[in-house]
Design a protein around this motif. Structure first.
Motif, PDB file in Angstrom:
ATOM      1  N   CYS A  16    -102.297 -83.110   2.454  1.00 39.98           N
ATOM      2  CA  CYS A  16    -102.488 -83.232   1.010  1.00 39.98           C
ATOM      3  C   CYS A  16    -101.268 -83.959   0.476  1.00 39.98           C
ATOM      4  CB  CYS A  16    -102.615 -81.861   0.356  1.00 39.98           C
ATOM      5  SG  CYS A  16    -102.894 -81.998  -1.411  1.00 39.98           S
ATOM      6  N   CYS A  33    -107.698 -83.832   0.952  1.00 40.99           N
ATOM      7  CA  CYS A  33    -107.413 -82.768   1.920  1.00 40.99           C
ATOM      8  C   CYS A  33    -108.630 -81.861   2.098  1.00 40.99           C
ATOM      9  CB  CYS A  33    -106.201 -81.963   1.474  1.00 40.99           C
ATOM     10  SG  CYS A  33    -106.282 -81.388  -0.228  1.00 40.99           S
ATOM     11  N   ASP A  87    -107.048 -86.175  -5.839  1.00 41.04           N
ATOM     12  CA  ASP A  87    -107.899 -86.925  -4.907  1.00 41.04           C
ATOM     13  C   ASP A  87    -108.835 -86.051  -4.066  1.00 41.04           C
ATOM     14  OD1 ASP A  87    -106.172 -85.912  -2.977  1.00 41.04           O
ATOM     15  OD2 ASP A  87    -105.021 -87.767  -2.813  1.00 41.04           O
ATOM     16  N   CYS A 138    -105.046 -81.005  -6.235  1.00 41.91           N
ATOM     17  CA  CYS A 138    -104.693 -82.419  -6.244  1.00 41.91           C
ATOM     18  C   CYS A 138    -105.854 -83.231  -6.813  1.00 41.91           C
ATOM     19  CB  CYS A 138    -104.356 -82.891  -4.826  1.00 41.91           C
ATOM     20  SG  CYS A 138    -105.693 -82.637  -3.654  1.00 41.91           S
ATOM     21  N   ASN A 168    -102.685 -75.097  -3.242  1.00 44.28           N
ATOM     22  CA  ASN A 168    -103.674 -75.309  -2.184  1.00 44.28           C
ATOM     23  C   ASN A 168    -104.098 -73.965  -1.598  1.00 44.28           C
ATOM     24  OD1 ASN A 168    -101.897 -77.804  -2.304  1.00 44.28           O
ATOM     25  ND2 ASN A 168    -103.506 -78.526  -0.931  1.00 44.28           N
ATOM     26  N   ALA A 215    -107.901 -77.226  -3.567  1.00 43.09           N
ATOM     27  CA  ALA A 215    -106.621 -77.853  -3.876  1.00 43.09           C
ATOM     28  C   ALA A 215    -106.653 -78.361  -5.309  1.00 43.09           C
ATOM     29  CB  ALA A 215    -106.352 -79.004  -2.915  1.00 43.09           C
ATOM     30  N   PRO A 274    -100.568 -85.543  -2.465  1.00 42.38           N
ATOM     31  CA  PRO A 274    -100.013 -85.229  -3.794  1.00 42.38           C
ATOM     32  C   PRO A 274     -99.182 -83.944  -3.809  1.00 42.38           C
ATOM     33  CG  PRO A 274    -102.333 -85.838  -3.952  1.00 42.38           C
ATOM     34  CD  PRO A 274    -102.018 -85.672  -2.492  1.00 42.38           C
TER      35      PRO A 274
HETATM   36 ZN   LIG Z   1    -105.061 -82.559  -1.597  1.00 41.38          ZN
END
Ligand SMILES: [Zn+2]
Length: 126
Positions: free
Chosen positions: A104, A89, A86, A84, A68, A82, A106
């Motif tokens: 965040c 965040c 999704d 992740c 991140n 990030a 994940p």
């Molecule tokens: Zn995230």
């Protein structure tokens, strides 16, 4: 049915109005004070504490890999990047009010912003 709009109705109405005003004042008052620092935690451990007055980019690394990227700019903090899936965040946007946070899930990264001295704000309130 009582069609009269009597004194009691008026008082009731005034009461509601007062209540609405009180709720509004409390709500406005509870607009959290502007945050002055951010605490980043990763998996429940404090990763670092950062002044919001210091514009900077913080790379959060997990096993040497940047997961991140947190950015502090103009007194606000946001998740710039990030890895992740999704990206929730990143979508949470900028935060700068006391106890707001960016999560965040994940990556188990949590960025929380705090006002410097809550006690000081409380004493102003009273
Ligand atoms: Zn995230």
């Amino acid at each position: 049915m009582n069609k009269r709009f009597g004194k009691n109705d008026f008082l009731l109405f005034a009461g509601f109005l007062m209540l609405a005003v009180v709720i509004l004042v409390v709500y406005l008052f509870h607009q959290a004070p502007t945050a002055s620092y951010a605490v980043i935690t990763v998996d429940g451990r404090v990763y670092g504490t950062y002044e919001l007055s210091d514009s900077q980019t913080i790379e959060i690394k997990e096993d040497g890999v940047v997961t991140n990227v947190v950015r502090i700019a103009d007194g606000t903090v946001f998740m710039e990047r990030a890895d992740c899936p999704d990206q929730l965040c990143v979508k949470q946007g900028k935060k700068n009010h006391d106890q707001e946070n960016i999560v965040c899930l994940p990556n188990k990264v949590v960025v929380t912003v705090y006002a410097e001295d809550e006690a000081a704000y409380d004493s102003i309130a009273n």
